[in-house]
Scaffold this active site. Structure first.
Site, mmCIF file in Angstrom:
data_model
loop_
_atom_site.group_PDB
_atom_site.id
_atom_site.type_symbol
_atom_site.label_atom_id
_atom_site.label_comp_id
_atom_site.label_asym_id
_atom_site.label_seq_id
_atom_site.Cartn_x
_atom_site.Cartn_y
_atom_site.Cartn_z
ATOM 1 N N ALA A 217 0.832 -1.171 -0.016
ATOM 2 C CA ALA A 217 0.186 0.076 0.011
ATOM 3 C C ALA A 217 0.810 1.284 0.018
ATOM 4 O O ALA A 217 0.439 2.209 -0.611
ATOM 5 C CB ALA A 217 -0.960 -0.008 1.140
ATOM 6 N N GLN B 129 -15.139 -9.374 4.061
ATOM 7 C CA GLN B 129 -14.686 -8.269 2.925
ATOM 8 C C GLN B 129 -15.847 -8.604 1.706
ATOM 9 O O GLN B 129 -16.532 -7.605 1.251
ATOM 10 C CB GLN B 129 -13.482 -8.401 2.704
ATOM 11 N N ASN C 113 -2.492 -12.627 -0.548
ATOM 12 C CA ASN C 113 -2.512 -14.085 -0.937
ATOM 13 C C ASN C 113 -3.003 -14.950 -0.205
ATOM 14 O O ASN C 113 -3.136 -14.574 1.220
ATOM 15 C CB ASN C 113 -0.712 -14.264 -1.103
ATOM 16 N N ASP D 28 3.507 -11.479 -11.968
ATOM 17 C CA ASP D 28 4.194 -12.679 -12.799
ATOM 18 C C ASP D 28 4.341 -12.353 -14.241
ATOM 19 O O ASP D 28 5.301 -12.700 -14.896
ATOM 20 C CB ASP D 28 3.252 -13.862 -12.548
ATOM 21 N N HIS E 156 -1.681 -17.818 -8.801
ATOM 22 C CA HIS E 156 -0.606 -16.975 -8.362
ATOM 23 C C HIS E 156 0.225 -17.720 -7.462
ATOM 24 O O HIS E 156 0.047 -17.574 -6.182
ATOM 25 C CB HIS E 156 -0.972 -15.801 -8.009
#
Ligand code: NAX
Length: 328
Positions: free
Chosen positions: A17, A112, A131, A159, A187
């Protein structure tokens, strides 16, 4: 000037952030005529650190940054958000397996997802960075039934950027001369950085580089393990490059893709043209059309080698889904 858009960012006191927030209000993503309001979420122990970040944001005096709202309540941070960049989450601690990480993050993304569902703007788009980003995205999406499936993205752009950079270096080209790199799948270390369709100055990267062994070996493992290599060297995980990739992702999602090229992000796998099981968040080559829709680039021929790699990353995502099945 347009009306401001609201961008929610979670994990606002964290290191990604810190590299992201300052670039959301400077016009480089949404343009020089688009004001923004930042709505930043943190957990209570990090609110003081977040206040410090806010002071710095204020001290940048960015004319396009119209307001900054901070909260430890997702209902406040996601209120009327047009974009939600979900960066915050439970980090991987010592001795933690990937399955522990998935389990620890599940409840965060249930909460969330619900808050996004109930409070975000009708046009909200969600980019999950934290992640395990594919599975976190799946959990949030499953708990936000009113947000359409085409608004959910998990970040695999870092990536893709890593892969493009490796190809450029090996080919002795500029990274801007590399195109058509796609990340397939998760990922994670099982991701498949699809080099078979990559182009260098419009020519097949495989032909330009002339070393399939390097592509299948060192190239693949460098991209797959780049995150760990950065932690080893820097003592901290990738932050500036991760924030940069989040901005690249948003740019690709709001601007038409250059003709013939594509970009990568994890999206819901329903109806995909490559036979990947439905109900996953799977990274594909994507194209953003002039009408604003995002679709998977269909019909790319895949070698047996590529198919095997894609199956392996699909298998890992199926396993991850199993571990969070009670949250979906
Ligand atoms: P940091 O530990 O520096 O920051 C994470 C922040 O999230 C902390 O300030 C923490 O207080 C906050 N947080 C924790 N739980 C929260 C919650 N429930 N709501 C809101 N905020 C919460 O990590 P950072 O280096 O910034 O990385 C953030 C995430 O990005 C990690 O999950 C990391 O694994 C992931 N990454 C993803 C990448 C990708 O390509 N998709 C690459 C980089 C990075 O590894």
């Amino acid at each position: 000037m347009s009306a401001p858009i609201r961008i929610a960012v979670t994990g606002g006191a964290g290191q990604i952030a810190y590299n992201l927030l300052f670039r959301l209000g400077n016009g480089e993503v949404f343009g020089p005529r688009q004001p923004v309001i930042l709505q930043i979420l943190e957990i209570p122990p990090a609110m003081e650190a977040l206040r410090g970040v806010v002071m710095e944001l204020e001290d940048c005096a960015q004319p396009l940054l119209h307001d900054i709202i901070i909260s430890d309540d997702p209902a406040v941070a996601f209120k009327d958000a047009n974009w939600a960049i979900l960066v915050g989450g439970m980090p991987r601690g010592p001795g933690m397996e990937r399955s522990d990480l998935i389990a620890a993050n599940g409840p965060i993304f249930v909460a969330q997802g619900r808050a996004l569902n109930d409070h975000a703007a009708a046009d909200v788009r969600v980019l999950v960075v934290a992640n395990p980003c594919n599975s976190n995205c799946l959990v949030a999406k499953a708990n936000a039934p009113n947000i359409p499936a085409d608004r959910w993205f998990a970040m695999t752009r870092l990536d893709e950027n890593r892969a493009a950079s490796q190809l450029a270096q090996r080919a002795g080209a500029l990274v801007g001369e590399v195109s058509n790199v796609a990340i397939w799948g998760n990922h994670s270390a099982t991701q498949f950085p699809g080099f078979e369709h990559a182009l260098v100055k419009g020519e097949a990267a495989e032909t330009v580089i002339g070393d399939r062994q390097w592509l299948e070996g060192e190239f693949m493992s460098t991209v797959q393990k780049r995150g760990a290599a950065i932690i080893n060297a820097r003592g901290k995980s990738s932050a500036a490059s991760a924030a940069n990739a989040a901005l690249d992702s948003i740019r690709s999602l709001i601007n038409p893709t250059p003709p013939g090229d594509w970009f990568s992000a994890g999206i819901p796998s329903e109806g995909n043209p490559y036979g990947i099981e439905s109900g996953l968040i799977f990274s594909f080559p994507l194209q953003h059309n002039t009408d604003g829709s995002v679709e998977i680039v269909a019909g790319l021929p895949l070698s047996d080698y590529a198919r095997d790699k894609i199956r392996a990353t699909e298998a890992e995502l199926l396993q991850e889904r199993e571990a969070i099945s009670d949250l979906l």
